[in-house]
Design a protein around this motif. Structure first.
Motif, short mmCIF file in Angstrom:
data_model
loop_
_atom_site.label_atom_id
_atom_site.label_comp_id
_atom_site.label_asym_id
_atom_site.label_seq_id
_atom_site.Cartn_x
_atom_site.Cartn_y
_atom_site.Cartn_z
N ARG A 103 4.16 -2.16 8.36
CA ARG A 103 4.21 -3.43 9.05
C ARG A 103 5.57 -4.03 8.74
O ARG A 103 6.58 -3.48 9.15
CB ARG A 103 3.04 -4.30 8.59
CG ARG A 103 1.68 -3.72 9.05
CD ARG A 103 0.49 -4.42 8.50
NE ARG A 103 -0.74 -3.78 8.98
CZ ARG A 103 -1.93 -4.01 8.50
NH1 ARG A 103 -2.10 -4.88 7.51
NH2 ARG A 103 -2.99 -3.39 8.98
N THR A 104 5.65 -5.08 8.00
CA THR A 104 6.97 -5.55 7.56
C THR A 104 7.49 -4.64 6.44
O THR A 104 8.69 -4.46 6.27
CB THR A 104 6.91 -6.99 7.05
OG1 THR A 104 5.90 -7.09 6.05
CG2 THR A 104 6.58 -7.93 8.20
N THR A 105 6.55 -4.09 5.69
CA THR A 105 6.88 -3.11 4.65
C THR A 105 5.87 -1.97 4.72
O THR A 105 4.87 -2.06 5.42
CB THR A 105 6.82 -3.73 3.25
OG1 THR A 105 5.49 -4.22 3.02
CG2 THR A 105 7.80 -4.88 3.11
N LEU A 106 6.13 -0.93 3.97
CA LEU A 106 5.15 0.16 3.85
C LEU A 106 4.12 -0.22 2.79
O LEU A 106 4.47 -0.65 1.71
CB LEU A 106 5.84 1.46 3.43
CG LEU A 106 6.76 2.10 4.45
CD1 LEU A 106 7.46 3.31 3.85
CD2 LEU A 106 6.01 2.49 5.70
N ARG A 107 2.85 -0.05 3.16
CA ARG A 107 1.80 -0.39 2.22
C ARG A 107 0.62 0.53 2.45
O ARG A 107 0.32 0.91 3.58
CB ARG A 107 1.36 -1.85 2.41
CG ARG A 107 0.30 -2.30 1.43
CD ARG A 107 -0.05 -3.76 1.60
NE ARG A 107 -1.18 -4.15 0.76
CZ ARG A 107 -1.71 -5.36 0.74
NH1 ARG A 107 -1.20 -6.31 1.49
NH2 ARG A 107 -2.73 -5.61 -0.04
N GLU A 108 -0.06 0.90 1.36
CA GLU A 108 -1.21 1.80 1.46
C GLU A 108 -2.49 1.00 1.57
O GLU A 108 -2.72 0.04 0.84
CB GLU A 108 -1.26 2.71 0.23
CG GLU A 108 -2.38 3.74 0.29
CD GLU A 108 -2.44 4.58 -0.96
OE1 GLU A 108 -1.83 5.67 -1.01
OE2 GLU A 108 -3.13 4.14 -1.92
N TYR A 109 -3.35 1.43 2.49
CA TYR A 109 -4.67 0.82 2.68
C TYR A 109 -5.72 1.91 2.59
O TYR A 109 -5.46 3.09 2.87
CB TYR A 109 -4.76 0.15 4.05
CG TYR A 109 -3.83 -1.02 4.22
CD1 TYR A 109 -2.51 -0.82 4.63
CD2 TYR A 109 -4.26 -2.33 3.99
CE1 TYR A 109 -1.64 -1.90 4.80
CE2 TYR A 109 -3.41 -3.40 4.15
CZ TYR A 109 -2.10 -3.18 4.55
OH TYR A 109 -1.26 -4.23 4.70
#
Length: 122
Positions: A103-109
């Motif tokens: 999104r604005t950054t890479l993030r794990e969900y």
């Protein structure tokens, strides 16, 4: 958003085989672990098999030698080949994935599929 959709469950006789599939779709940057869990009536959800993005696998002792987990990174998919099925393997099987989303950054969900029923009965 990311969706996991399982398929391949059904009714099989003891000793039979089934192959479960799970496909991930949506805003996926990459997928780390992809696992299969199962939950039988009255029991807690348990890990059945896990596979990393690099292909390393891990299995519950109860399914070692009978089940094989694999994945196709190009298709964002994970599979569970189940052989020599026993009545105690009957459960709802769930796909789980740790997905990196940009999104604005890479993030794990973490995401779960809706589950697919496996029934082992003669």
């Amino acid at each position: 958003q990311v969706q996991l959709v399982e398929s391949g469950g059904g009714l099989v006789q003891p000793g039979g085989s089934l192959r479960l599939s799970c496909a991930a779709s949506g805003s996926i940057f990459s997928i780390n672990a992809m696992n299969w869990y199962r939950q039988a009536p009255g029991k807690q959800r348990e890990l059945v098999a896990a596979i990393t993005s690099g292909g390393s696998t891990n299995y519950a002792d109860s399914v070692k030698g009978r089940f094989t987990i694999s994945r196709d990174n190009a298709k964002n998919a994970v599979y569970l080949q189940m052989n020599s099925l026993k009545p105690e393997d009957a459960a709802v099987y769930y796909c789980y994935a740790r997905v990196v989303v940009q999104r604005t950054t890479l993030r794990e969900y973490q995401y779960w599929g809706q589950g697919t029923q496996v029934t082992v009965s003669s």
